[in-house]
Design a protein around this motif. Structure first.
Motif, PDB file in Angstrom:
ATOM      1  N   THR A  52      23.033 131.018  50.239  1.00  0.00           N
ATOM      2  CA  THR A  52      23.410 132.374  49.874  1.00  0.00           C
ATOM      3  C   THR A  52      24.881 132.371  49.496  1.00  0.00           C
ATOM      4  OG1 THR A  52      21.794 133.227  51.440  1.00  0.00           O
ATOM      5  CG2 THR A  52      23.517 134.754  50.713  1.00  0.00           C
ATOM      6  N   PRO A  53      25.227 132.943  48.360  1.00  0.00           N
ATOM      7  CA  PRO A  53      26.637 132.956  47.985  1.00  0.00           C
ATOM      8  C   PRO A  53      27.495 133.680  49.020  1.00  0.00           C
ATOM      9  CG  PRO A  53      25.265 133.546  46.113  1.00  0.00           C
ATOM     10  CD  PRO A  53      24.372 133.523  47.333  1.00  0.00           C
ATOM     11  N   ASP A  54      28.658 133.114  49.267  1.00  0.00           N
ATOM     12  CA  ASP A  54      29.620 133.733  50.165  1.00  0.00           C
ATOM     13  C   ASP A  54      30.018 135.090  49.583  1.00  0.00           C
ATOM     14  OD1 ASP A  54      32.698 134.207  50.728  1.00  0.00           O
ATOM     15  OD2 ASP A  54      31.900 132.997  52.395  1.00  0.00           O
ATOM     16  N   PRO A  55      30.042 136.155  50.387  1.00  0.00           N
ATOM     17  CA  PRO A  55      30.365 137.478  49.850  1.00  0.00           C
ATOM     18  C   PRO A  55      31.803 137.605  49.342  1.00  0.00           C
ATOM     19  CG  PRO A  55      30.105 137.566  52.244  1.00  0.00           C
ATOM     20  CD  PRO A  55      29.710 136.187  51.808  1.00  0.00           C
ATOM     21  N   ILE A  56      32.684 136.741  49.780  1.00  0.00           N
ATOM     22  CA  ILE A  56      34.081 136.818  49.343  1.00  0.00           C
ATOM     23  C   ILE A  56      34.319 135.958  48.105  1.00  0.00           C
ATOM     24  CG2 ILE A  56      36.478 136.331  50.000  1.00  0.00           C
ATOM     25  CD1 ILE A  56      35.558 136.989  52.917  1.00  0.00           C
ATOM     26  N   THR A  57      33.860 134.673  48.146  1.00  0.00           N
ATOM     27  CA  THR A  57      34.119 133.763  47.018  1.00  0.00           C
ATOM     28  C   THR A  57      33.032 133.798  45.959  1.00  0.00           C
ATOM     29  OG1 THR A  57      32.962 131.889  48.022  1.00  0.00           O
ATOM     30  CG2 THR A  57      35.326 132.159  48.557  1.00  0.00           C
ATOM     31  N   GLY A  58      31.824 134.165  46.351  1.00  0.00           N
ATOM     32  CA  GLY A  58      30.696 134.104  45.427  1.00  0.00           C
ATOM     33  C   GLY A  58      30.092 132.715  45.302  1.00  0.00           C
ATOM     34  N   PHE A  59      30.612 131.752  46.073  1.00  0.00           N
ATOM     35  CA  PHE A  59      30.151 130.360  46.003  1.00  0.00           C
ATOM     36  C   PHE A  59      29.039 130.095  47.007  1.00  0.00           C
ATOM     37  CE2 PHE A  59      34.756 128.742  45.059  1.00  0.00           C
ATOM     38  CZ  PHE A  59      34.661 129.185  43.750  1.00  0.00           C
ATOM     39  N   VAL A  60      28.070 129.280  46.612  1.00  0.00           N
ATOM     40  CA  VAL A  60      27.165 128.659  47.585  1.00  0.00           C
ATOM     41  C   VAL A  60      27.938 127.541  48.273  1.00  0.00           C
ATOM     42  CG1 VAL A  60      25.045 127.307  47.885  1.00  0.00           C
ATOM     43  CG2 VAL A  60      25.071 129.264  46.315  1.00  0.00           C
ATOM     44  N   VAL A  61      28.588 126.703  47.476  1.00  0.00           N
ATOM     45  CA  VAL A  61      29.580 125.731  47.935  1.00  0.00           C
ATOM     46  C   VAL A  61      30.645 125.656  46.855  1.00  0.00           C
ATOM     47  CG1 VAL A  61      27.987 124.298  49.296  1.00  0.00           C
ATOM     48  CG2 VAL A  61      28.469 123.684  46.931  1.00  0.00           C
ATOM     49  N   ASP A  62      31.818 125.246  47.227  1.00  0.00           N
ATOM     50  CA  ASP A  62      32.893 125.030  46.268  1.00  0.00           C
ATOM     51  C   ASP A  62      32.534 123.801  45.434  1.00  0.00           C
ATOM     52  OD1 ASP A  62      35.476 123.440  45.591  1.00  0.00           O
ATOM     53  OD2 ASP A  62      36.122 125.517  45.850  1.00  0.00           O
ATOM     54  N   LYS A  64      34.333 121.890  43.511  1.00  0.00           N
ATOM     55  CA  LYS A  64      35.272 120.769  43.672  1.00  0.00           C
ATOM     56  C   LYS A  64      34.944 120.004  44.939  1.00  0.00           C
ATOM     57  CE  LYS A  64      39.226 118.394  43.344  1.00  0.00           C
ATOM     58  NZ  LYS A  64      39.043 117.201  44.146  1.00  0.00           N
ATOM     59  N   TRP A  65      34.617 120.709  46.014  1.00  0.00           N
ATOM     60  CA  TRP A  65      34.225 120.066  47.268  1.00  0.00           C
ATOM     61  C   TRP A  65      32.959 119.240  47.047  1.00  0.00           C
ATOM     62  CZ3 TRP A  65      29.702 120.449  50.019  1.00  0.00           C
ATOM     63  CH2 TRP A  65      29.701 119.816  51.275  1.00  0.00           C
ATOM     64  N   LEU A  66      31.964 119.804  46.347  1.00  0.00           N
ATOM     65  CA  LEU A  66      30.717 119.078  46.096  1.00  0.00           C
ATOM     66  C   LEU A  66      30.983 117.837  45.244  1.00  0.00           C
ATOM     67  CD1 LEU A  66      27.671 118.895  46.519  1.00  0.00           C
ATOM     68  CD2 LEU A  66      27.380 120.421  44.541  1.00  0.00           C
ATOM     69  N   LYS A  67      31.833 117.961  44.242  1.00  0.00           N
ATOM     70  CA  LYS A  67      32.209 116.799  43.420  1.00  0.00           C
ATOM     71  C   LYS A  67      32.808 115.702  44.294  1.00  0.00           C
ATOM     72  CE  LYS A  67      35.227 115.392  39.648  1.00  0.00           C
ATOM     73  NZ  LYS A  67      36.278 115.815  38.722  1.00  0.00           N
ATOM     74  N   ASP A  68      33.700 116.075  45.204  1.00  0.00           N
ATOM     75  CA  ASP A  68      34.333 115.099  46.092  1.00  0.00           C
ATOM     76  C   ASP A  68      33.322 114.445  47.029  1.00  0.00           C
ATOM     77  OD1 ASP A  68      36.770 115.662  44.898  1.00  0.00           O
ATOM     78  OD2 ASP A  68      37.468 116.955  46.542  1.00  0.00           O
ATOM     79  N   VAL A  69      32.380 115.211  47.538  1.00  0.00           N
ATOM     80  CA  VAL A  69      31.340 114.657  48.427  1.00  0.00           C
ATOM     81  C   VAL A  69      30.490 113.647  47.665  1.00  0.00           C
ATOM     82  CG1 VAL A  69      29.212 115.223  49.683  1.00  0.00           C
ATOM     83  CG2 VAL A  69      31.280 116.583  50.046  1.00  0.00           C
ATOM     84  N   ALA A 113      25.212 119.692  54.589  1.00  0.00           N
ATOM     85  CA  ALA A 113      24.928 120.616  55.693  1.00  0.00           C
ATOM     86  C   ALA A 113      26.205 121.030  56.414  1.00  0.00           C
ATOM     87  CB  ALA A 113      23.947 119.986  56.669  1.00  0.00           C
ATOM     88  N   SER A 114      27.207 120.161  56.405  1.00  0.00           N
ATOM     89  CA  SER A 114      28.467 120.481  57.078  1.00  0.00           C
ATOM     90  C   SER A 114      29.266 121.550  56.346  1.00  0.00           C
ATOM     91  CB  SER A 114      29.313 119.213  57.240  1.00  0.00           C
ATOM     92  OG  SER A 114      29.890 118.836  56.001  1.00  0.00           O
ATOM     93  N   ALA A 115      28.828 121.904  55.140  1.00  0.00           N
ATOM     94  CA  ALA A 115      29.547 122.914  54.357  1.00  0.00           C
ATOM     95  C   ALA A 115      29.348 124.313  54.912  1.00  0.00           C
ATOM     96  CB  ALA A 115      29.103 122.863  52.896  1.00  0.00           C
ATOM     97  N   GLY A 116      28.440 124.451  55.861  1.00  0.00           N
ATOM     98  CA  GLY A 116      28.226 125.752  56.483  1.00  0.00           C
ATOM     99  C   GLY A 116      27.364 126.671  55.654  1.00  0.00           C
ATOM    100  N   GLY A 117      26.090 126.594  55.846  1.00  0.00           N
ATOM    101  CA  GLY A 117      25.176 127.489  55.157  1.00  0.00           C
ATOM    102  C   GLY A 117      24.474 126.879  53.967  1.00  0.00           C
ATOM    103  N   ALA A 118      25.050 125.872  53.355  1.00  0.00           N
ATOM    104  CA  ALA A 118      24.401 125.221  52.215  1.00  0.00           C
ATOM    105  C   ALA A 118      23.416 124.178  52.709  1.00  0.00           C
ATOM    106  CB  ALA A 118      25.430 124.575  51.306  1.00  0.00           C
ATOM    107  N   LYS A 119      22.432 123.900  51.878  1.00  0.00           N
ATOM    108  CA  LYS A 119      21.413 122.912  52.218  1.00  0.00           C
ATOM    109  C   LYS A 119      21.140 122.073  50.980  1.00  0.00           C
ATOM    110  CE  LYS A 119      16.546 122.793  53.394  1.00  0.00           C
ATOM    111  NZ  LYS A 119      15.340 123.586  53.443  1.00  0.00           N
ATOM    112  N   LEU A 120      20.977 120.780  51.171  1.00  0.00           N
ATOM    113  CA  LEU A 120      20.593 119.911  50.068  1.00  0.00           C
ATOM    114  C   LEU A 120      19.156 120.237  49.688  1.00  0.00           C
ATOM    115  CD1 LEU A 120      21.630 117.604  48.296  1.00  0.00           C
ATOM    116  CD2 LEU A 120      20.753 116.000  50.008  1.00  0.00           C
TER     117      LEU A 120
END
Length: 147
Positions: A52-62, A64-69, A113-120
């Protein structure tokens, strides 16, 4: 629930070989892909996460963070490598596109999963523009389609 996909590309070489078979059997089953010198591909990897997109950022995950992972857990291990000789998973498994999808899932499941709320949700890996394997975790395995 939103699905978000990030693509990455990498190059790697491999060959198909079952050590329990004779050379003749390996070439009968795998053809020229059994050449022990290997051959290479330019792979395209798609990593899909859901949440679910974060209500503040609108992101499911960032992104850039996903690219780094993806870089830290997959590309740094697979890119410009001979999979049979340099990647631990393939010391005992044949580096097929199907097996790569499953092993990449295993490398990414916990970090995502460590991203908090996101799931592969899905790993899709293209060996060529016309051939890809897709894995959706244990859900696929219980249906008999583990890769």
């Amino acid at each position: 629930m939103i699905l978000l996909t990030r693509r990455a590309t990498f190059s790697a070489s491999h060959y198909y070989w079952n050590p329990n078979w004779s050379e003749e059997k390996n070439f009968e089953v795998f053809g020229k892909c059994a050449n022990r010198n290997g051959h290479g591909h330019n792979y395209t990897l798609e990593v899909t996460v859901s949440g679910t997109p974060d209500p503040i950022t609108g992101f499911v995950v960032d992104l850039k963070w996903l690219k780094d992972v993806i870089e830290d857990h997959v590309l740094s291990v697979y890119d410009h490598r001979h999979l049979n000789h340099e990647v631990p998973e393939f010391e005992t498994a044949i580096p097929t596109t199907e097996n790569m999808a499953v092993f990449i899932w295993k490398r990414l499941e916990l970090p995502v999963a460590s991203a908090g709320g996101a799931k592969l949700s899905r790993i899709r890996i293209y060996e060529t523009p016309d051939i890809f394997a897709e894995y959706r975790g244990e859900l696929d395995a219980t249906r008999g389609a583990a890769g």
